[in-house]
Write a protein that holds these residues in place. Structure first.
Motif, PDB file in Angstrom:
ATOM      1  N   LEU A  13       0.842  -1.086   0.045  1.00  0.00           N
ATOM      2  CA  LEU A  13      -0.063   0.055   0.086  1.00  0.00           C
ATOM      3  C   LEU A  13       0.841   1.389  -0.074  1.00  0.00           C
ATOM      4  O   LEU A  13       0.651   2.092  -0.652  1.00  0.00           O
ATOM      5  CB  LEU A  13      -1.061  -0.020   1.123  1.00  0.00           C
ATOM      6  CG  LEU A  13      -1.905   1.232   1.253  1.00  0.00           C
ATOM      7  CD1 LEU A  13      -2.769   1.446  -0.023  1.00  0.00           C
ATOM      8  CD2 LEU A  13      -2.719   0.964   2.517  1.00  0.00           C
ATOM      9  N   VAL A  65      -9.247   0.614  -0.990  1.00  0.00           N
ATOM     10  CA  VAL A  65      -8.555  -0.321   0.306  1.00  0.00           C
ATOM     11  C   VAL A  65      -9.207   0.123   1.330  1.00  0.00           C
ATOM     12  O   VAL A  65      -9.427   1.334   1.867  1.00  0.00           O
ATOM     13  CB  VAL A  65      -7.189   0.387   0.057  1.00  0.00           C
ATOM     14  CG1 VAL A  65      -6.429  -0.665   1.257  1.00  0.00           C
ATOM     15  CG2 VAL A  65      -6.358   0.295  -1.181  1.00  0.00           C
ATOM     16  N   TYR A  90      -9.833  -4.160  -1.948  1.00  0.00           N
ATOM     17  CA  TYR A  90      -8.718  -4.697  -1.291  1.00  0.00           C
ATOM     18  C   TYR A  90      -8.827  -4.366   0.315  1.00  0.00           C
ATOM     19  O   TYR A  90      -9.105  -3.417   0.768  1.00  0.00           O
ATOM     20  CB  TYR A  90      -7.303  -4.219  -2.023  1.00  0.00           C
ATOM     21  CG  TYR A  90      -7.153  -4.301  -3.308  1.00  0.00           C
ATOM     22  CD1 TYR A  90      -6.436  -5.251  -3.687  1.00  0.00           C
ATOM     23  CD2 TYR A  90      -7.709  -3.355  -4.122  1.00  0.00           C
ATOM     24  CE1 TYR A  90      -6.243  -5.446  -4.810  1.00  0.00           C
ATOM     25  CE2 TYR A  90      -7.401  -3.625  -5.398  1.00  0.00           C
ATOM     26  CZ  TYR A  90      -6.780  -4.638  -6.082  1.00  0.00           C
ATOM     27  OH  TYR A  90      -6.524  -4.803  -7.240  1.00  0.00           O
TER      28      TYR A  90
END
Length: 112
Positions: A13, A65, A90
């Motif tokens: 990330l 995310v 995600y």
């Protein structure tokens, strides 16, 4: 029906921040009192219970995310979002615990 949740780890990330700029969005699904202690930089607070009524705020064509404390609540939200037709979702593996323990920057949350 089996849902295959995509996961991203903290170092990956962090790489996204360097490479993708505005191409993705981070949603922190913890409660506001948890988020106030710090979150992933740029994350938008959206406590888990509010996700169903705030779906219109999320973009299906953008990578999302999802973050929580340990990765459990965010995994549930990822499954829910997949059920709603989001396929670019995600889960941050290990949540904020993994993010902070990997040495990544923790920021104060954005205003709601």
């Amino acid at each position: 029906m089996h849902w295959n949740i995509k996961e991203i780890d903290a170092p990956e990330l962090a790489q996204w921040y360097e490479n993708k700029a505005e191409g993705f969005r981070i949603i922190d699904v913890r409660e506001m009192n948890e988020i106030s202690g710090g979150t992933v930089p740029g994350a938008d607070p959206m406590p888990m219970a509010t996700v169903p009524v705030r779906l219109n705020e999320l973009e299906k064509d953008r990578e999302l995310v999802v973050v929580c404390r340990s990765g459990a609540r965010s995994a549930q939200v990822c499954m829910y979002l997949q059920q709603q037709g989001f396929d670019r979702v995600y889960n941050l593996r290990g949540g904020m615990i993994a993010w902070a323990s990997s040495g990544q920057q923790v920021a104060l949350p954005r205003a709601v």
